[in-house]
Design a protein around this motif. Structure first.
Motif, PDB file in Angstrom:
ATOM      1  N   TYR A 144      17.261 -51.492  33.657  1.00  0.00           N
ATOM      2  CA  TYR A 144      18.430 -51.764  33.375  1.00  0.00           C
ATOM      3  C   TYR A 144      19.376 -50.597  34.304  1.00  0.00           C
ATOM      4  CZ  TYR A 144      17.467 -54.956  29.680  1.00  0.00           C
ATOM      5  OH  TYR A 144      17.060 -56.048  29.130  1.00  0.00           O
TER       6      TYR A 144
ATOM      7  N   GLN B 116      20.542 -57.244  23.528  1.00  0.00           N
ATOM      8  CA  GLN B 116      21.287 -56.559  24.657  1.00  0.00           C
ATOM      9  C   GLN B 116      21.247 -55.296  24.834  1.00  0.00           C
ATOM     10  OE1 GLN B 116      21.792 -58.604  27.311  1.00  0.00           O
ATOM     11  NE2 GLN B 116      21.548 -60.604  26.018  1.00  0.00           N
TER      12      GLN B 116
ATOM     13  N   ASP C 263      12.583 -54.023  25.902  1.00  0.00           N
ATOM     14  CA  ASP C 263      14.012 -54.955  25.446  1.00  0.00           C
ATOM     15  C   ASP C 263      13.221 -55.696  24.268  1.00  0.00           C
ATOM     16  OD1 ASP C 263      16.582 -56.456  26.701  1.00  0.00           O
ATOM     17  OD2 ASP C 263      16.074 -56.039  24.746  1.00  0.00           O
TER      18      ASP C 263
ATOM     19  N   GLN D 225      22.616 -51.896  26.801  1.00  0.00           N
ATOM     20  CA  GLN D 225      23.907 -51.055  27.628  1.00  0.00           C
ATOM     21  C   GLN D 225      23.509 -49.775  27.916  1.00  0.00           C
ATOM     22  OE1 GLN D 225      27.506 -51.701  25.311  1.00  0.00           O
ATOM     23  NE2 GLN D 225      28.162 -53.189  26.903  1.00  0.00           N
TER      24      GLN D 225
END
Length: 123
Positions: free
Chosen positions: A112, A1, A101, A3
């Motif tokens: 993102y 993931q 990613d 962020q």
């Protein structure tokens, strides 16, 4: 993931300065474009400033000469130095990244967004 975490927003008087930071973390191979958008009340999200990995930049006309976007590619971090702030710069500022990613089943570029940070310019 992946962020994106922003910091540095707040309240500032007209003519003042603020510096926003955005740190990207997680399953990142490389980041192509990284930068900032903003969304004012009742308005659509708009480009503020972005920088591609090579260093090419793109700025909104409204911030040219006042804002400076920069990146530290080694730290996957982007910055926005905002000078000569005006009340019309008041908005939620969102960090944006277009990156590879490694957790995705299909290798490619993905968009993102950060959670947003409020910038208020008022006396």
């Amino acid at each position: 993931q992946v962020q994106l975490v922003e910091s540095g927003g707040g309240l500032v008087q007209p003519g003042g300065s603020l510096r926003l930071s955005c740190a990207a973390s997680g399953s990142i191979d490389s980041i192509y474009t990284m930068g900032w958008y903003r969304e004012a009340p009742g308005k659509q999200r708009e480009l503020v400033a972005v920088m591609v990995k090579s260093g090419f930049t793109n700025y909104a006309d409204s911030v040219k000469g006042r804002f400076i976007v920069s990146r530290d590619n080694a730290k996957n971090t982007a910055y926005l130095q905002m000078n000569s702030l005006k009340p019309e710069d008041t908005a939620v500022y969102y960090c944006y990244a277009d990156l590879y990613d490694t957790s995705k089943p299909t290798y490619g570029e993905y968009d993102y967004w950060g959670q947003g940070t409020q910038v208020t310019v008022s006396s």
